[in-house]
Every structure is written in C-alpha cells, then in structure tokens.
Design a protein around this motif. Structure first.
Motif, PDB file in Angstrom:
ATOM      1  N   UNK A  59      56.946  32.841  42.864  1.00 31.05           N
ATOM      2  CA  UNK A  59      55.909  32.106  43.587  1.00 31.05           C
ATOM      3  C   UNK A  59      54.803  31.686  42.628  1.00 31.05           C
ATOM      4  N   UNK A  60      54.421  30.430  42.712  1.00 26.69           N
ATOM      5  CA  UNK A  60      53.393  29.908  41.812  1.00 26.69           C
ATOM      6  C   UNK A  60      52.107  30.720  41.942  1.00 26.69           C
ATOM      7  N   UNK A  61      51.500  31.026  40.820  1.00 26.55           N
ATOM      8  CA  UNK A  61      50.228  31.759  40.706  1.00 26.55           C
ATOM      9  C   UNK A  61      50.348  33.260  40.938  1.00 26.55           C
ATOM     10  N   UNK A  62      51.557  33.776  41.189  1.00 21.37           N
ATOM     11  CA  UNK A  62      51.684  35.210  41.451  1.00 21.37           C
ATOM     12  C   UNK A  62      51.242  36.033  40.241  1.00 21.37           C
ATOM     13  N   UNK A  63      51.619  35.583  39.041  1.00 18.52           N
ATOM     14  CA  UNK A  63      51.213  36.313  37.835  1.00 18.52           C
ATOM     15  C   UNK A  63      49.693  36.348  37.702  1.00 18.52           C
ATOM     16  N   UNK A  64      49.028  35.232  38.070  1.00 22.87           N
ATOM     17  CA  UNK A  64      47.562  35.179  38.009  1.00 22.87           C
ATOM     18  C   UNK A  64      46.940  36.133  39.030  1.00 22.87           C
ATOM     19  N   UNK A  65      47.525  36.172  40.231  1.00 25.17           N
ATOM     20  CA  UNK A  65      47.003  37.051  41.290  1.00 25.17           C
ATOM     21  C   UNK A  65      47.096  38.515  40.867  1.00 25.17           C
ATOM     22  N   UNK A  66      48.252  38.914  40.340  1.00 24.66           N
ATOM     23  CA  UNK A  66      48.453  40.301  39.915  1.00 24.66           C
ATOM     24  C   UNK A  66      47.510  40.643  38.764  1.00 24.66           C
ATOM     25  N   UNK A  67      47.389  39.738  37.810  1.00 23.33           N
ATOM     26  CA  UNK A  67      46.503  39.972  36.664  1.00 23.33           C
ATOM     27  C   UNK A  67      45.054  40.173  37.127  1.00 23.33           C
ATOM     28  N   UNK A  68      44.610  39.337  38.107  1.00 19.32           N
ATOM     29  CA  UNK A  68      43.201  39.433  38.565  1.00 19.32           C
ATOM     30  C   UNK A  68      42.962  40.735  39.327  1.00 19.32           C
ATOM     31  N   UNK A  69      43.926  41.173  40.119  1.00 19.46           N
ATOM     32  CA  UNK A  69      43.762  42.442  40.849  1.00 19.46           C
ATOM     33  C   UNK A  69      43.753  43.618  39.878  1.00 19.46           C
ATOM     34  N   UNK A  70      44.656  43.608  38.915  1.00 20.43           N
ATOM     35  CA  UNK A  70      44.696  44.690  37.918  1.00 20.43           C
ATOM     36  C   UNK A  70      43.392  44.733  37.114  1.00 20.43           C
ATOM     37  N   UNK A  71      42.846  43.552  36.829  1.00 18.51           N
ATOM     38  CA  UNK A  71      41.569  43.480  36.108  1.00 18.51           C
ATOM     39  C   UNK A  71      40.446  44.085  36.965  1.00 18.51           C
ATOM     40  N   UNK A  72      40.457  43.780  38.266  1.00 18.51           N
ATOM     41  CA  UNK A  72      39.449  44.334  39.181  1.00 18.51           C
ATOM     42  C   UNK A  72      39.530  45.850  39.239  1.00 18.51           C
ATOM     43  N   UNK A  73      40.753  46.366  39.271  1.00 22.91           N
ATOM     44  CA  UNK A  73      40.953  47.824  39.301  1.00 22.91           C
ATOM     45  C   UNK A  73      40.445  48.457  38.003  1.00 22.91           C
ATOM     46  N   UNK A  74      40.791  47.822  36.889  1.00 22.17           N
ATOM     47  CA  UNK A  74      40.382  48.341  35.575  1.00 22.17           C
ATOM     48  C   UNK A  74      38.859  48.357  35.437  1.00 22.17           C
TER      49      UNK A  74
END
Length: 561
Positions: A59-74
């Motif tokens: 799905x388009x942008x899925x990698x961006x979504x996961x990266x942004x959530x992981x960044x928020x957690x970090x």
C-alpha cells in the motif's frame, strides 16, 4: 419487483468445473457467475487462508506511516488515534489504539461529536490535540478530503497519518502518509477494504516491522469482521478472508465488548447477517444517540463485568434509537404523501427537529419503500445536514458532485453519503438534485430488482447441495446468498400471515407430486396471502432453521407471483 436471471456462464466452463469439484452443474454455474472458474480458485474460495492476506507494504505510503509511528515511539511523543463515530470508525479506533497500547503507552483516542463537530476530521479535534501536546494524529475512516484541516494541523506542528477508504478528490491532503487503496497512484492488490481494514493493514505493517506474523493479529479480526459487515463492502478477496476468520473469533474468543453484546442477545452462532442486524446497530447507537466514545470504551474494555455495564447502557441507546427511528420515519412518510408530485425521481425531505443520529436509517427506510435516490435533511447548528441513500446501480456520490455549487461539504460512497449546506441553498439544491437524477438515472432502476442465480426444482435441494451453499458464506455484496426461482409450487393449506401486524407470510410449500414440504417465511409479504390458493412461482434463498434442537432447511422468500 423485476425478476432477472443472471447471465449464464458458458456450458463448457460449467461442465469442466462441475467435474473438477464433483458437484451439480447448478452449483458450478453459480460459482462461475462469481468468477470462480478453476479448481484452484474454488479452493481459495471455499478454504480461505491467512496466507493469502496481502503484504501491507504494497500500500502506498505504508513505509512512511510505519516510520513516523516508530519515530513517535522513539521520541516519546503523544499519539492521538482519531476516527469517525460510526461502526467502521469506532472499530478502527478500537483496533489501532488497542494494538498500539501493547507496544507504547502514550496513546489516546478521539471520536468527534456527531452534532457539534460533524463527520470527519474537525478543527475542534485538532485544537484538542494541540492543547494536549499531541504531535501525531492517526485518522481512521476519514480524512481523504481534509486538505485544509491537515494544513491547519501542520501549522501547529501536528503530523497526520490518514487511513481512509472513501473516494479521493483530485488533491490529496499533505499528510505524512495517506493510506487509501482507492488512490489512483496506489497499486495495492485489493481496493475494497473498509476503514477498519485499512487500520488493520497499518497494525499488520507495524507488527511485521517488529517480527510479528499475521497469526498474531487474529484476535483483532472480530473488529474487522464487524466493520466489513456494517460498512457493506464487497465480501470478496481479502475482505472475505478477514470476515471468515473474524467470524470465527466472534463465535469463539471475542473481545469483552463484543462478548457483552452477544451475552445480551443470547444467540449461539453469529453469521455476517447477525453482525449486520444485531452487533452493528448497537455499536452505531452510541454515536447516534449519545457519543461514539461509548462504543470505543466498550470495544477496548479489558474487564468483562465493566463491558457488560457499557453494553447495558448501549442497549438503552439502541432502544431510544428505535423509538426515534419509528417516529421520524412516520413523519417523513407523511411529508412525502402530502407533497407527492406526479413524477419524481428522487426523494428529498427536511424537518429541522429531526434527530441527526437517525436520519441515515430513515433515508434507508424511505429508499426501501419508494425506491429512488433519497436525502433526509435536518438542522444542525446554523446549517442543514443530510444523509443520502441510493438504489442499486445509481451513484448518488456522483449525483451530489453535480450539485456541489449548493453544498458546503460532502463525502461518502456510491450508495451512501453525507452532506451539509446552508439553509438558503436548500430549495435550489433540492431542485438541482432532482434534475440530475431525472437526467441520469435509467428509469428501470426505479423498480426494485431481484437477481436470480438459477431456476431449480425442490428435488435438487439435497443435503449436499445445501451444505455447499452454506460453505459459500460469509455472504455479502458481490457474494450474496444464492437466490433461486422455483415454479409451480403450492402451499399445503396451513399458510398464514404472521407478525403483530400480519405483515409477514409463513407457508409450507411443496412442488408437483413430491409431497416433501419446506417451511417458508416471507418478510413483508403478508399482503400476498391471496396468491397462495393456487400454483405460484417463488424467488427465495436457503437458510438453516433451528427449532427445539432440530435443524431444517428453510426458504426465505423474496417475492412470489
């Protein structure tokens, strides 16, 4: 009613499939009509497998979504999970927030108020996020047209991840990620996911990033199946797999909230139809009558006794909803009768004190009765708000696009939409909508159609035949319970009208010299009791009826003539 037999597939295809599967040609033809033409396709259909769930990163942008959530957690950021107040939205919020809380603690949920904020992302919701130090909002089942709202959030250093399934406009919001399989630039293999389904793909991707597999996410599928059923998306492809396993969870190990709802109705085994008519209306009632937060609290509650309390409160909301539904539907009918013109191709009614939470249900009732594209308006603040419903094969969303000069805001699907407009534009809008429908609708669509899969004799309904029909479930759009026509049937003389208002028909039917009878129920067909004195033809589907522990095949009549 128009009785229409579906086009027959070629004899060669039917014979080949019947031989490969060792089934009757009638059943093989029904499968071919559903684009199941080979042994391998039939195997995937009858034996849904989690192995066929698609890779979420397609799905388009899925990698961006996961990266942004992981960044928020970090970075220890606060994450707000935001969703619409209907079943699809509240199940999606429950699903995503429940999963995120297993890996991170700074998670909160937000459901907009149906009356003060309206559908979709609201400025009030963004202000709430800003006031409470949220720097990331995950929007579910909404947001694909929220261009100004996302820009407003961005000015306040709040990022958006949008998970939606509604039809995108020309412009896509400038969010960090926009997950929507209906995007023209998205190559995801299946574009009919519901909002909760898109949310499921997001948590599946997050899990894959953390070494989890699809089996780790089975417990969340009760929510996905509920959303699929309620949002009336096609039960084909990936939706069929998710619904199949989701129903297994509902019937074996549902979450406490769904378990509490089931506990109240005391039903043993749930089908997709049961989810549509029993579970979904109760979840919806929270957002319709009180607030969608009640639904999220119910669906995320970890303590069963507390979930039972939430379910009891929602049961009261649902009872209130039924009373309002009945009252407003009657008032709408009266309006139509008083103002009926000779030729009208749409229904548009308005009363400023109608409860906004039930106008969608009322629109559905009017569409069922008058069978034309329908809008039900009420007053909400300084504007008018409406729910739109359509008839089969007419795109009400496209019709509303033709009227956008008079509309403030609208969104939705081919068959259901919502909109707001200024009171001074109501009459012009009503006239324009009627003109658009009159000009574009095929007049045949204004007569309800029953699509028949096949014509059969009662003698064909063997235990094996019925067992294979049952295995075609879960049923829903694009995979409906097969509909059959049988000619020259008779009632055994015990047929009668049933129901408190005698609106239903209960018959015992046989055909020809075969004295085997079948119980038949025809909901809403009570007035046709006079037709059953002689031979008649019926259109029906088959279902299992259980009475005092005894199971039998029952005919559910759609029409008779």
């Amino acid at each position: 009613m128009r009785w229409t037999v579906k086009p027959k597939p070629t004899k060669e295809k039917v014979e080949k499939l019947a031989k490969e599967l060792q089934i009757e040609e009638t059943l093989a033809a029904i499968l071919c009509q559903r684009n199941i033409e080979t042994f391998e396709e039939a195997k995937k259909f009858f034996r849904p497998s989690l192995d066929d769930i698609h890779d979420p990163f397609l799905m388009k942008d899925m990698d961006k979504a996961v990266h942004r959530i992981e960044k928020a957690i970090k970075n220890n950021e606060n994450i707000l999970v935001y969703g619409d107040y209907d079943v699809d939205g509240t199940t999606a919020v429950s699903l995503v927030s429940a999963y995120l809380k297993t890996i991170y603690s700074n998670i909160a949920t937000y459901i907009p108020d149906r009356y003060n904020e309206g559908y979709g992302i609201s400025y009030a919701g963004i202000d709430f996020a800003n006031d409470n130090n949220f720097s990331l909002i995950i929007a579910l089942d909404c947001g694909i047209k929220a261009i100004e709202k996302v820009a407003y959030a961005s000015e306040r250093n709040i990022d958006f991840i949008i998970c939606d399934h509604h039809k995108p406009g020309v412009e896509i919001p400038k969010a960090v990620a926009v997950l929507n399989p209906k995007r023209t630039d998205c190559n995801y293999p299946f574009d009919e996911l519901c909002g909760c389904g898109v949310g499921f793909k997001l948590i599946q991707a997050l899990g894959a990033n953390r070494g989890q597999t699809i089996t780790d996410f089975i417990p969340y599928l009760d929510l996905v199946a509920t959303a699929i059923a309620a949002d009336i998306v096609p039960i084909t492809g990936e939706n069929r797999i998710l619904a199949h396993f989701g129903l297994q969870v509902i019937n074996s190990h549902p979450r406490n909230g769904i378990k509490a709802l089931i506990h109240q109705v005391k039903k043993k085994e749930f089908t997709i139809t049961d989810v549509v008519f029993i579970i979904a209306p109760r979840i919806n009632a929270a957002g319709r009558i009180k607030h969608g937060n009640y639904a999220v609290e119910l669906l995320t509650e970890m303590d069963f006794d507390s979930a039972v309390e939430f379910a009891a409160a929602i049961e009261i909301f649902n009872a209130d909803r039924k009373v309002l539904d009945k009252k407003i539907t009657a008032e709408a009918f009266n309006q139509i009768i008083e103002n009926e013109e000779e030729t009208r191709f749409s229904t548009v009614v308005f009363q400023e004190d109608w409860h906004k939470g039930v106008i969608g249900i009322v629109a559905s009732r009017l569409t069922e009765t008058y069978y034309r594209p329908t809008l039900v308006f009420t007053k909400n603040g300084g504007k008018l708000a409406a729910s739109a419903r359509s008839v089969k094969d007419f795109d009400v969303y496209e019709a509303l696009e033709e009227c956008d000069e008079y509309i403030e805001q609208f969104g939705g699907h081919k068959y259901a939409a919502g909109l707001t407009l200024l009171p001074e534009n109501y009459e012009n809008f009503k006239q324009k909508f009627e003109e658009v429908v009159a000009k574009t609708i095929d007049k045949e669509l204004l007569i309800p159609e029953i699509l028949m899969d096949a014509e059969i004799d009662f003698s064909e309904i063997s235990p094996k035949f019925f067992r294979i029909i049952q295995q075609m479930a879960p049923f829903g759009p694009e995979n409906m319970n097969p509909v059959f026509k049988t000619s020259g049937v008779r009632d055994n003389g015990y047929g009668k009208q049933v129901g408190s208002d005698c609106s239903h028909l209960k018959l015992n039917l046989f055909q020809g010299n075969n004295q085997k009878t079948y119980n038949a129920i025809g909901f809403g067909l009570g007035k046709k009791i006079e037709m059953v004195e002689n031979d008649f033809d019926i259109v029906y589907s088959l279902e299992e009826n259980e009475w005092n522990g005894f199971k039998s095949v029952q005919l559910v009549l759609r029409d008779l003539e």
